[in-house]
Scaffold this active site. Sequence first.
Site, PDB file in Angstrom:
ATOM      1  N   ASP A  21      17.664   4.229  26.991  1.00 22.13           N
ATOM      2  CA  ASP A  21      16.961   3.734  25.420  1.00 22.13           C
ATOM      3  C   ASP A  21      17.679   2.347  25.593  1.00 22.13           C
ATOM      4  O   ASP A  21      19.084   2.473  24.994  1.00 22.13           O
ATOM      5  CB  ASP A  21      16.630   4.639  24.247  1.00 22.13           C
ATOM      6  N   ASN A  23      16.026  -0.012  23.222  1.00 20.23           N
ATOM      7  CA  ASN A  23      15.659  -0.620  22.035  1.00 20.23           C
ATOM      8  C   ASN A  23      15.497   0.235  20.513  1.00 20.23           C
ATOM      9  O   ASN A  23      14.849   0.598  19.418  1.00 20.23           O
ATOM     10  CB  ASN A  23      14.599  -1.455  22.006  1.00 20.23           C
ATOM     11  N   ASP A  25      14.299   3.439  20.410  1.00 16.21           N
ATOM     12  CA  ASP A  25      13.379   4.151  20.020  1.00 16.21           C
ATOM     13  C   ASP A  25      13.507   5.162  20.422  1.00 16.21           C
ATOM     14  O   ASP A  25      12.489   6.585  20.557  1.00 16.21           O
ATOM     15  CB  ASP A  25      11.897   3.013  20.269  1.00 16.21           C
ATOM     16  N   ASP A  29      13.925   3.447  28.945  1.00 18.50           N
ATOM     17  CA  ASP A  29      12.978   1.786  28.899  1.00 18.50           C
ATOM     18  C   ASP A  29      13.252   1.177  30.610  1.00 18.50           C
ATOM     19  O   ASP A  29      14.847   1.543  31.285  1.00 18.50           O
ATOM     20  CB  ASP A  29      12.970   0.613  27.907  1.00 18.50           C
ATOM     21  N   ASP A  98       6.590   5.731  42.453  1.00 14.17           N
ATOM     22  CA  ASP A  98       5.534   6.819  42.293  1.00 14.17           C
ATOM     23  C   ASP A  98       4.164   6.598  41.665  1.00 14.17           C
ATOM     24  O   ASP A  98       3.967   6.462  41.137  1.00 14.17           O
ATOM     25  CB  ASP A  98       6.528   8.038  40.908  1.00 14.17           C
ATOM     26  N   ASP A 196       2.863  11.460  45.033  1.00 11.68           N
ATOM     27  CA  ASP A 196       2.470  12.591  44.071  1.00 11.68           C
ATOM     28  C   ASP A 196       0.881  13.742  44.357  1.00 11.68           C
ATOM     29  O   ASP A 196       0.723  12.553  44.903  1.00 11.68           O
ATOM     30  CB  ASP A 196       2.485  12.178  43.002  1.00 11.68           C
ATOM     31  N   GLU A 253       5.272  14.180  48.254  1.00 12.22           N
ATOM     32  CA  GLU A 253       5.871  15.583  47.787  1.00 12.22           C
ATOM     33  C   GLU A 253       4.108  16.465  48.658  1.00 12.22           C
ATOM     34  O   GLU A 253       3.223  16.727  48.075  1.00 12.22           O
ATOM     35  CB  GLU A 253       5.062  16.040  46.300  1.00 12.22           C
ATOM     36  N   HIS A 326      12.554  16.387  38.928  1.00 13.88           N
ATOM     37  CA  HIS A 326      11.633  16.232  37.406  1.00 13.88           C
ATOM     38  C   HIS A 326      11.289  17.280  36.987  1.00 13.88           C
ATOM     39  O   HIS A 326      10.361  17.650  35.781  1.00 13.88           O
ATOM     40  CB  HIS A 326      11.128  15.330  37.614  1.00 13.88           C
ATOM     41  N   ASP A 327      10.690  17.863  38.129  1.00 14.49           N
ATOM     42  CA  ASP A 327       9.662  19.594  38.067  1.00 14.49           C
ATOM     43  C   ASP A 327      10.534  20.598  37.660  1.00 14.49           C
ATOM     44  O   ASP A 327      10.009  22.151  38.237  1.00 14.49           O
ATOM     45  CB  ASP A 327       8.816  20.027  39.322  1.00 14.49           C
TER      46      ASP A 327
HETATM   47  C1  GLC Z   1       3.917  16.723  40.480  1.00 13.82           C
HETATM   48  C2  GLC Z   1       4.944  15.619  39.671  1.00 13.82           C
HETATM   49  C3  GLC Z   1       4.699  16.329  38.516  1.00 13.82           C
HETATM   50  C4  GLC Z   1       3.946  16.448  38.159  1.00 13.82           C
HETATM   51  C5  GLC Z   1       2.206  16.812  38.629  1.00 13.82           C
HETATM   52  C6  GLC Z   1       0.689  16.219  37.878  1.00 13.82           C
HETATM   53  O1  GLC Z   1       3.917  17.158  40.877  1.00 13.82           O
HETATM   54  O2  GLC Z   1       6.177  16.491  40.070  1.00 13.82           O
HETATM   55  O3  GLC Z   1       5.698  16.130  37.612  1.00 13.82           O
HETATM   56  O4  GLC Z   1       2.833  17.078  36.568  1.00 13.82           O
HETATM   57  O5  GLC Z   1       2.452  16.643  40.143  1.00 13.82           O
HETATM   58  O6  GLC Z   1       0.642  14.855  38.123  1.00 13.82           O
HETATM   59 CA    CA Z   2      12.982   2.738  24.278  1.00 15.89          CA
END
Ligand code: GLC
Ligand code: CA
Length: 560
Positions: A21, A23, A25, A29, A98, A196, A253, A326-327
């Site tokens: 980050d 700024n 908040d 970013d 993405d 995705d 994915e 990230h999942d």
């Molecule tokens: C994919 C993404 C996940 C998201 C889902 C819906 O699985 O990796 O983070 O919640 O799609 O877009």
């Molecule tokens: Ca920020």
Amino acid sequence: MERVWWKEAIGYELYPKSFKDTNGDGIGDLKGIIEKLPYLKELGIDLLWICPFYLSPMRDNGYDVEDYYAVDPQFGSMEDMDALLARAEELGIRVITDMVLNHTSDRHRWFQEALKDPKSKYRDYYIFKESKERPSNARSCFGGSVWEKVEGDVWYYHTFDKTQPDLNWECKELRQEIYRILNYWLDKGVSGFRMDAITYIKKGDSLKDAEPQGEDGLHDVADIGLNQPGIGEFLLEMRKECIDGRDAMTVAEAPGVPYDKIGEFIGENGYFSMIFDFSYADIDLAPGGNWYYQADWTFPQLKKLIFHSQSSVQRQGWGAIYLENHDQSRSLNKYFRDKAARPYEVRKRFLQSTALGTLLFGLRGTVFLYQGEELGMTNCPFASIDEFDDLNTIDQYYRALKAGCDEKKALKFVNDRSRDNSRTPYPWSSKKNGGFTEGTPWLKMNPDYRENNAQRQQKEEGSTFKFYQRLIRLRKEKADILVYGTIEEIQVENGPVIAFSRKTESGKTISIYINMGEEEEKLPAEDGKCLSCNYGDMIFKENTLILRPYEAVMMEKTQD
Ligand code: GLC
Ligand code: CA
């Protein structure tokens, strides 16, 4: 050996909200990413996958896009994005974005128009159905029916949250809109896309009732909504309209692609450059999509999944390799479970994370690290359900309670699996909030940032960061073997030892041994030149390799 940049690239998945980050908040970013690009360069990264930063109401952290042509103000502006792409190019880092094309946010203009006027052409951009009863009993990925009622007897379909209505790929005009979006970003200078949830775009079985699973009478959409017949036509068209003839790559994915069909996806003339395989990332889950049914798995099972995946992909094309995203929860906790290093166990953290790193950089396919993996980050302890942000986690928590778990148990299950484990803000230093923000972080920081942070690891010779840096260098130096070589499992009797070799046509060979267990393991092996060892140097005695707890080695066969 034909060299292909995206096969040799070292990928890094970056979750903008949690990276840096600038700024105050409390939200990462684009300027923060620009600031930290040299750090990624130092690690050896040359391919950056940036998670969604488009305009979004952020119900699902940007995977609910309101406008594909705009940057969400919380991340910055389109000028920042242009500056980011320019700076990355200067540093020799390619960027892929993405693309969320299975659905949009319900705030997207198309959906708003569709709701306003049933006669509008945008009705056909989504999946609306008129029916007295709920049209089918598929359960959405985040819980509840995939159908949401709008007015009268009209329903719309959503694979994920009800604020993420699915797009209707059968509509030609919609597909043209999608290609316009992709070409816009390619023209801007991105090198491709992470696609995705792309295997959900064709609807079929989930539009009909299926055998109920569990108390809600619903059936998991992941069982009946993936890879439906005819999906290939859409994917091929997309490739032709956007990717062919460009210097670009795609990584999809694509859970649920059966191995006997994988060639269609990633073969010579496949829809994508590569796909992510989920077979071993989800080893801890029992089928059915509920986190409270954990699977009790063993290392031999893990090995079987890894090598089945590797050999099927190798026969038919090219894959993408990862242990975290990230999942997912953090890989240390997933693969070592209750043996995973605790925050104060610095040495153990190093050994375990470098054992996983040796596996990752040893496998065949394009490697993607996830932010923080290079620090050996672990799951974050969440003390109550209120500390979570992820809508999937919150849904799973209440599902567990409904299924009869008490609060403590439900909390344990979501702690093990929550997507927020990997989404905690990045620990840059031991300063307040890990130097991530001057303000209040949007999500709890992993409290161990004072001991475990980038600044410290960049300085210490024996850190995970430095080890990963060396592995990356090695993979580049020995690309003929470690990138392009074939892979073959080395059969060993030792349960927790993962062993395999990489080979070139001319016979150059690197053997890789990883002890995932906490006991010493002895196994017969041929001696070679040690290329990498997380104990410094390996121990050989009379054709026996002795692997200490969590020891990982790469050795090259000496040419005779
Ligand atoms: C994919 C993404 C996940 C998201 C889902 C819906 O699985 O990796 O983070 O919640 O799609 O877009
Ligand atoms: Ca920020």
